[in-house]
Enzyme design. Structure first.
Site, PDB file in Angstrom:
ATOM      1  N   PRO A   2       0.833  -1.214   0.000  1.00  0.00           N
ATOM      2  CA  PRO A   2       0.000   0.000   0.000  1.00  0.00           C
ATOM      3  C   PRO A   2       0.865   1.261   0.000  1.00  0.00           C
ATOM      4  O   PRO A   2       1.830   1.351   0.742  1.00  0.00           O
ATOM      5  CB  PRO A   2      -0.791  -0.102   1.312  1.00  0.00           C
ATOM      6  CG  PRO A   2      -0.444  -1.405   1.928  1.00  0.00           C
ATOM      7  CD  PRO A   2       0.723  -1.989   1.225  1.00  0.00           C
ATOM      8  N   GLU A   3       0.509   2.204  -0.849  1.00  0.00           N
ATOM      9  CA  GLU A   3       1.206   3.487  -0.880  1.00  0.00           C
ATOM     10  C   GLU A   3       0.355   4.532  -0.145  1.00  0.00           C
ATOM     11  O   GLU A   3      -0.740   4.248   0.322  1.00  0.00           O
ATOM     12  CB  GLU A   3       1.472   3.902  -2.333  1.00  0.00           C
ATOM     13  CG  GLU A   3       2.521   2.990  -2.996  1.00  0.00           C
ATOM     14  CD  GLU A   3       3.598   3.773  -3.725  1.00  0.00           C
ATOM     15  OE1 GLU A   3       3.839   4.944  -3.378  1.00  0.00           O
ATOM     16  OE2 GLU A   3       4.192   3.204  -4.650  1.00  0.00           O
TER      17      GLU A   3
END
Ligand SMILES: [Zn+2]
Length: 280
Positions: A2-3
Site C-alpha cells: 500500500p502506498e
C-alpha cells in the site's frame, strides 16, 4: 504494497467505522507482528473511545480518549477489513480484531507480517523511533519547492532515490515517485542536487497532484464500503508510466513504435518507469 493514497483511504474508511465508537472487545491473536506488540496491549485498548483517526507518512494514527495513539503500519501485505457483528471465525492471518460498542468490527489481517502496531502517548509521539526522522508530509502546505530544494541541495544521488528517502519527504513510494517525475518532466536519473528553483517547484506540484488524484479515486471507492463488509483501501487507478513498459507515452503524441514508448530501469533494486523523450 500500500502506498500513501491507499493508506489515506484506509484512514478515511476506518474513521467512518471507528470515530466516536468505544472499543468493546479486542482480540490479540499473536504476540508480535513485525515487532512485539506492546505490553498490556488489549487492556490499554479495551473500553477506550476512538477520538479521531489521521495519518503521518504511511502510518495510521488511531487517537484514543486515554491520550494514547494506536500507531499502525500496513507493511507489505497488511489489510484492514471492516464488518458488522462479532467475528465468529477469524481467518488465518487475522492478527488483531477490534470490536466496537455499536456491533461493528475491524480486522487487521497480514499474511507476511511486515505490518506493525504500537501504543504511544500523544506527548511522546513526535519522538517515537519510527516517526522522529520523517521528513515533511508531501500534501502539507509547508512542503514547497523551496523546502524540497533545500533538503536535496548538493545531493549526488538520483532524484528518484532522493524523493523515496523518507527523511527528505515522507510517504512517497515507488509508484508515485515514477508518476511524479513523469508529470514534472524530470529524468529519474537526474542528480538530485540539480533539482532547484523552478524544477523543484514543478516536482512538488507534480507530487501533490499525483497523490491528490489517487486519494480522490480512493475516496470515491469508499462509498461501496460504507454499506457492505469489506477491505479498505484498494481501488482502481490508472498510471501514466508505472508498469507500462513499451506502452505508448501518454505525454508524447509521436509514433511510440519509433521511440520504444515507456522504458523501465532499475534504481536501488526497484523499477522506475519513464519516458526518455519527455523527461530530462
Ligand atoms: Zn513521452
Amino acid at each position: 504494497m500500500p502506498e500513501l493514497p491507499e493508506v489515506e483511504t484506509v484512514c478515511r474508511g476506518l474513521a467512518l467505522r471507528l470515530e466516536g465508537r468505544r472499543l468493546a472487545r479486542v482480540q490479540q491473536r499473536r504476540k508480535d507482528l513485525r515487532f512485539p506488540l506492546p505490553r498490556g496491549f488489549v487492556g490499554r485498548l479495551e473500553g477506550r473511545r476512538v477520538v479521531k483517526i489521521d495519518r503521518r507518512a504511511k502510518y495510521i494514527l488511531i487517537h484514543l480518549d486515554s491520550d494514547e495513539i494506536l500507531l499502525c503500519h500496513l507493511g507489505m501485505s497488511g489489510r484492514m477489513l471492516i464488518g458488522i457483528g462479532p467475528v465468529l471465525e477469524p481467518e488465518p492471518h487475522d492478527h488483531i480484531i477490534l470490536e466496537t460498542d455499536d456491533g461493528g468490527h475491524v480486522r487487521f489481517n497480514d499474511a507476511r507480517r511486515f505490518g506493525m502496531m504500537d501504543l504511544v502517548s500523544e506527548a511522546s509521539f513526535a519522538r517515537h523511533k519510527l516517526i522522529k526522522g520523517l521528513g515533511p508530509e508531501p500534501l502539507d502546505e509547508a512542503f514547497t519547492g523551496a523546502v524540497l530544494a533545500a533538503r536535496i541541495e548538493g545531493k549526488a544521488t538520483s532524484i528518484k532515490a532522493a524523493i523515496l528517502d523518507q527523511r527528505v519527504v515522507a510517504g512517497i513510494g515507488n509508484i508515485y515517485a515514477s508518476e511524479a517525475l513523469f508529470r514534472a518532466g524530470l529524468s529519474p536519473k537526474r542528480k538530485a542536487g540539480t533539482v532547484q528553483g523552478g524544477r523543484a517547484d514543478k516536482l512538488v506540484d507534480a507530487i501533490k497532484a499525483v497523490l491528490s488524484e489517487a486519494i480522490a479515486a480512493g475516496g470515491s471507492s469508499l462509498r461501496d464500503y460504507v454499506q457492505t463488509d469489506g477491505e479498505l483501501g484498494y481501488f482502481q487507478h490508472r498510471w501514466a508510466v508505472y508498469e507500462r513498459e513499451t506502452k505508448a507515452c501518454p505525454g508524447c503524441d509521436c509514433d511510440f513504435t519509433a521511440t520504444g514508448g515507456i522504458r523501465r530501469l532499475t534504481q536501488g533494486g526497484r523499477s522506475t518507469f519513464y519516458c526518455p523523450r519527455r523527461q530530462r
